[in-house]
Scaffold this motif. Structure first.
Motif, PDB file in Angstrom:
ATOM      1  N   ILE A 107     -10.435 -18.682 -21.149  1.00  0.00           N
ATOM      2  CA  ILE A 107     -11.096 -18.138 -19.959  1.00  0.00           C
ATOM      3  C   ILE A 107     -10.112 -18.090 -18.793  1.00  0.00           C
ATOM      4  N   GLY A 108      -9.310 -19.129 -18.630  1.00  0.00           N
ATOM      5  CA  GLY A 108      -8.316 -19.156 -17.558  1.00  0.00           C
ATOM      6  C   GLY A 108      -7.259 -18.078 -17.718  1.00  0.00           C
ATOM      7  N   ILE A 109      -6.824 -17.843 -18.942  1.00  0.00           N
ATOM      8  CA  ILE A 109      -5.822 -16.804 -19.192  1.00  0.00           C
ATOM      9  C   ILE A 109      -6.409 -15.422 -18.912  1.00  0.00           C
ATOM     10  N   ILE A 110      -7.647 -15.198 -19.315  1.00  0.00           N
ATOM     11  CA  ILE A 110      -8.292 -13.911 -19.045  1.00  0.00           C
ATOM     12  C   ILE A 110      -8.439 -13.697 -17.539  1.00  0.00           C
ATOM     13  N   GLU A 111      -8.858 -14.735 -16.827  1.00  0.00           N
ATOM     14  CA  GLU A 111      -8.987 -14.628 -15.376  1.00  0.00           C
ATOM     15  C   GLU A 111      -7.646 -14.336 -14.718  1.00  0.00           C
ATOM     16  N   LEU A 112      -6.604 -14.999 -15.168  1.00  0.00           N
ATOM     17  CA  LEU A 112      -5.265 -14.764 -14.627  1.00  0.00           C
ATOM     18  C   LEU A 112      -4.815 -13.325 -14.870  1.00  0.00           C
ATOM     19  N   LEU A 113      -5.050 -12.803 -16.060  1.00  0.00           N
ATOM     20  CA  LEU A 113      -4.673 -11.421 -16.369  1.00  0.00           C
ATOM     21  C   LEU A 113      -5.446 -10.420 -15.507  1.00  0.00           C
ATOM     22  N   LEU A 114      -6.729 -10.681 -15.284  1.00  0.00           N
ATOM     23  CA  LEU A 114      -7.524  -9.794 -14.433  1.00  0.00           C
ATOM     24  C   LEU A 114      -7.016  -9.795 -12.996  1.00  0.00           C
ATOM     25  N   VAL A 115      -6.663 -10.973 -12.501  1.00  0.00           N
ATOM     26  CA  VAL A 115      -6.147 -11.071 -11.133  1.00  0.00           C
ATOM     27  C   VAL A 115      -4.805 -10.362 -11.009  1.00  0.00           C
ATOM     28  N   ILE A 116      -3.939 -10.536 -11.985  1.00  0.00           N
ATOM     29  CA  ILE A 116      -2.644  -9.856 -11.959  1.00  0.00           C
ATOM     30  C   ILE A 116      -2.846  -8.346 -12.010  1.00  0.00           C
ATOM     31  N   TRP A 117      -3.757  -7.884 -12.860  1.00  0.00           N
ATOM     32  CA  TRP A 117      -4.046  -6.448 -12.945  1.00  0.00           C
ATOM     33  C   TRP A 117      -4.541  -5.912 -11.603  1.00  0.00           C
TER      34      TRP A 117
ATOM     35  N   LEU B 231      -4.022  -7.205  -8.577  1.00  0.00           N
ATOM     36  CA  LEU B 231      -2.944  -7.232  -7.580  1.00  0.00           C
ATOM     37  C   LEU B 231      -1.990  -6.060  -7.768  1.00  0.00           C
ATOM     38  N   ILE B 232      -1.653  -5.750  -8.994  1.00  0.00           N
ATOM     39  CA  ILE B 232      -0.760  -4.617  -9.257  1.00  0.00           C
ATOM     40  C   ILE B 232      -1.437  -3.322  -8.824  1.00  0.00           C
ATOM     41  N   ALA B 233      -2.710  -3.158  -9.150  1.00  0.00           N
ATOM     42  CA  ALA B 233      -3.437  -1.941  -8.768  1.00  0.00           C
ATOM     43  C   ALA B 233      -3.544  -1.817  -7.253  1.00  0.00           C
ATOM     44  N   ILE B 234      -3.759  -2.925  -6.578  1.00  0.00           N
ATOM     45  CA  ILE B 234      -3.850  -2.901  -5.117  1.00  0.00           C
ATOM     46  C   ILE B 234      -2.515  -2.491  -4.511  1.00  0.00           C
ATOM     47  N   LEU B 235      -1.447  -3.096  -4.980  1.00  0.00           N
ATOM     48  CA  LEU B 235      -0.128  -2.803  -4.404  1.00  0.00           C
ATOM     49  C   LEU B 235       0.328  -1.383  -4.703  1.00  0.00           C
ATOM     50  N   GLN B 236      -0.146  -0.780  -5.794  1.00  0.00           N
ATOM     51  CA  GLN B 236       0.238   0.585  -6.128  1.00  0.00           C
ATOM     52  C   GLN B 236      -0.701   1.626  -5.519  1.00  0.00           C
ATOM     53  N   SER B 237      -1.799   1.192  -4.926  1.00  0.00           N
ATOM     54  CA  SER B 237      -2.755   2.143  -4.371  1.00  0.00           C
ATOM     55  C   SER B 237      -2.199   2.769  -3.093  1.00  0.00           C
ATOM     56  N   GLY B 238      -2.823   3.848  -2.682  1.00  0.00           N
ATOM     57  CA  GLY B 238      -2.350   4.584  -1.521  1.00  0.00           C
ATOM     58  C   GLY B 238      -3.068   4.225  -0.233  1.00  0.00           C
ATOM     59  N   VAL B 239      -3.711   3.085  -0.177  1.00  0.00           N
ATOM     60  CA  VAL B 239      -4.448   2.701   1.029  1.00  0.00           C
ATOM     61  C   VAL B 239      -3.495   2.112   2.064  1.00  0.00           C
ATOM     62  N   GLN B 240      -4.025   1.890   3.245  1.00  0.00           N
ATOM     63  CA  GLN B 240      -3.239   1.332   4.344  1.00  0.00           C
ATOM     64  C   GLN B 240      -2.738  -0.077   3.992  1.00  0.00           C
ATOM     65  N   PRO B 241      -1.550  -0.437   4.479  1.00  0.00           N
ATOM     66  CA  PRO B 241      -1.002  -1.764   4.180  1.00  0.00           C
ATOM     67  C   PRO B 241      -1.893  -2.920   4.636  1.00  0.00           C
ATOM     68  N   VAL B 242      -2.612  -2.739   5.737  1.00  0.00           N
ATOM     69  CA  VAL B 242      -3.493  -3.808   6.208  1.00  0.00           C
ATOM     70  C   VAL B 242      -4.623  -4.051   5.214  1.00  0.00           C
ATOM     71  N   GLU B 243      -5.177  -2.957   4.680  1.00  0.00           N
ATOM     72  CA  GLU B 243      -6.241  -3.092   3.685  1.00  0.00           C
ATOM     73  C   GLU B 243      -5.712  -3.738   2.407  1.00  0.00           C
ATOM     74  N   LYS B 244      -4.499  -3.379   2.007  1.00  0.00           N
ATOM     75  CA  LYS B 244      -3.878  -4.025   0.840  1.00  0.00           C
ATOM     76  C   LYS B 244      -3.742  -5.519   1.063  1.00  0.00           C
ATOM     77  N   LEU B 245      -3.263  -5.893   2.250  1.00  0.00           N
ATOM     78  CA  LEU B 245      -3.066  -7.306   2.573  1.00  0.00           C
ATOM     79  C   LEU B 245      -4.382  -8.068   2.533  1.00  0.00           C
ATOM     80  N   ILE B 246      -5.429  -7.476   3.076  1.00  0.00           N
ATOM     81  CA  ILE B 246      -6.732  -8.136   3.077  1.00  0.00           C
ATOM     82  C   ILE B 246      -7.220  -8.375   1.648  1.00  0.00           C
TER      83      ILE B 246
END
Length: 81
Positions: A24-34, A36-51
């Motif tokens: 369960i912990g490994i699955i949760e970690l993989l979901l969080v990493i996924w 974070l990567i999707a957030i950082l690659q998205s085209g939204v404003q940097p402030v929204e990414k940071l939040i």
């Protein structure tokens, strides 16, 4: 070598329930990493990414669920697509 012996003792002391929680912990970690990567690659404003990154790092499982339902990209309730 000493660390390996401790790890073997720790793993055998946890029993079969421990392996379930590890999974369960490994699955949760993989979901969080996924997320974070999707957030950082998205085209939204940097402030929204940071939040979103802060929310996911502070409360990982709930933050992931909130991001998935309401996050960047307007993919609210993806089952309705």
């Amino acid at each position: 070598m000493c660390n390996y012996i401790f790890l073997v003792r720790f793993m055998s002391a946890k029993g079969s329930d421990g392996m379930f929680y590890d999974l369960i912990g490994i699955i949760e970690l993989l979901l969080v990493i996924w997320a974070l990567i999707a957030i950082l690659q998205s085209g939204v404003q940097p402030v929204e990414k940071l939040i979103w990154v802060i929310i996911i790092l502070v409360i990982p499982l709930i933050g992931f669920l909130l991001w998935y339902l309401m996050g960047p990209g307007n993919k609210a309730f993806p089952l309705g697509r």
